[in-house]
Write a protein that holds these residues in place. Sequence first.
Motif, PDB file in Angstrom:
ATOM      1  N   HIS A 181      -3.412   9.295   1.791  1.00 61.76           N
ATOM      2  CA  HIS A 181      -2.140   8.156   2.449  1.00 61.76           C
ATOM      3  C   HIS A 181      -0.929   9.031   3.034  1.00 61.76           C
ATOM      4  O   HIS A 181      -0.984   7.964   4.442  1.00 61.76           O
ATOM      5  CB  HIS A 181      -1.874   7.856   1.168  1.00 61.76           C
ATOM      6  N   HIS A 188      -7.440  -2.336  -1.850  1.00 60.33           N
ATOM      7  CA  HIS A 188      -5.801  -2.394  -1.858  1.00 60.33           C
ATOM      8  C   HIS A 188      -6.068  -2.246  -0.046  1.00 60.33           C
ATOM      9  O   HIS A 188      -5.112  -2.671  -0.015  1.00 60.33           O
ATOM     10  CB  HIS A 188      -5.323  -1.258  -2.744  1.00 60.33           C
ATOM     11  N   ASP A 221      -9.003   4.545   4.529  1.00 57.34           N
ATOM     12  CA  ASP A 221      -9.425   4.234   3.187  1.00 57.34           C
ATOM     13  C   ASP A 221      -9.906   2.784   2.952  1.00 57.34           C
ATOM     14  O   ASP A 221      -9.392   1.912   3.402  1.00 57.34           O
ATOM     15  CB  ASP A 221      -7.583   4.026   2.712  1.00 57.34           C
ATOM     16  N   HIS A 269       0.885  -1.658   0.085  1.00 52.65           N
ATOM     17  CA  HIS A 269      -0.227  -0.068   0.402  1.00 52.65           C
ATOM     18  C   HIS A 269       0.858   1.602   0.388  1.00 52.65           C
ATOM     19  O   HIS A 269       0.559   2.339  -1.250  1.00 52.65           O
ATOM     20  CB  HIS A 269      -0.924   0.649   1.189  1.00 52.65           C
ATOM     21  N   GLN A 283     -10.106   9.310  -5.017  1.00 47.75           N
ATOM     22  CA  GLN A 283      -9.028   9.928  -3.950  1.00 47.75           C
ATOM     23  C   GLN A 283      -9.678  10.759  -4.016  1.00 47.75           C
ATOM     24  O   GLN A 283      -8.342  12.350  -3.425  1.00 47.75           O
ATOM     25  CB  GLN A 283      -7.567   9.998  -4.706  1.00 47.75           C
TER      26      GLN A 283
HETATM   27 MN   MN3 Z   1      -4.651   3.282  -0.066  1.00 50.88          MN
END
Ligand code: MN3
Length: 208
Positions: free
Chosen positions: A82, A175, A171, A27, A151
């Motif tokens: 992130h 993934h 998130d 990730h 995002q």
């Molecule tokens: Mn992510």
Amino acid sequence: MAFTLPELAYAENALEPSIDATTMNIHRTKHHQAYINNLNKALEGHADLQAMTIDQICANVASMPDAIKGAVRNNGGGHWNHSQYWKWMAPKGTGGAPSAELTAAMTAAFGSFDAFKEKFAAAGVGRFGSGWAWLCKKADGSVAICSTPNQDNPLMKGIADCGGTPLLGCDVWEHAYYLKYQNRRPDYLAAWWDVVNWNYVNSLFAAK
Ligand code: MN3
């Protein structure tokens, strides 16, 4: 200056069993790194945009040139989201608890801390496809829950349906959990509470 992958404040295996080390590694070093690489590429030749912080880039993406707007939205959002996500987590037992002030704001908005957790998880589970669940602080000091696709994030004026300063985000892209939880997004969200860094959330709530 080009954006770079931030250091983690803990080891990649430090969030187990909530988040496994392999997921953390892929990730961060593959997905997050790709957002950074693609953001830097999109900003090439745009010295004015390269001079911005990532917060400023998110806030101003709606007014950027059409040729790069989509790439900056996806990859600039990916970098901001992130970078915060890693900081919104801490090894189990070290993240503290919501402050009295934040607890009061959550109680006023949702009825209780447990009701907040239910509504936040529902926002994450209910996000169709890929995206994020958010707890935000509004201009009047109150807190609210929302979710965004892909995002996008609440900093993106004119793009996100919800606004405010993100205090906490999760998130919910596959993934983020698929290696360990496969299709069971609710199980990931349930286990995620064990590794939330409330100390950091409290500092954001107090500061903004
Ligand atoms: Mn992510």
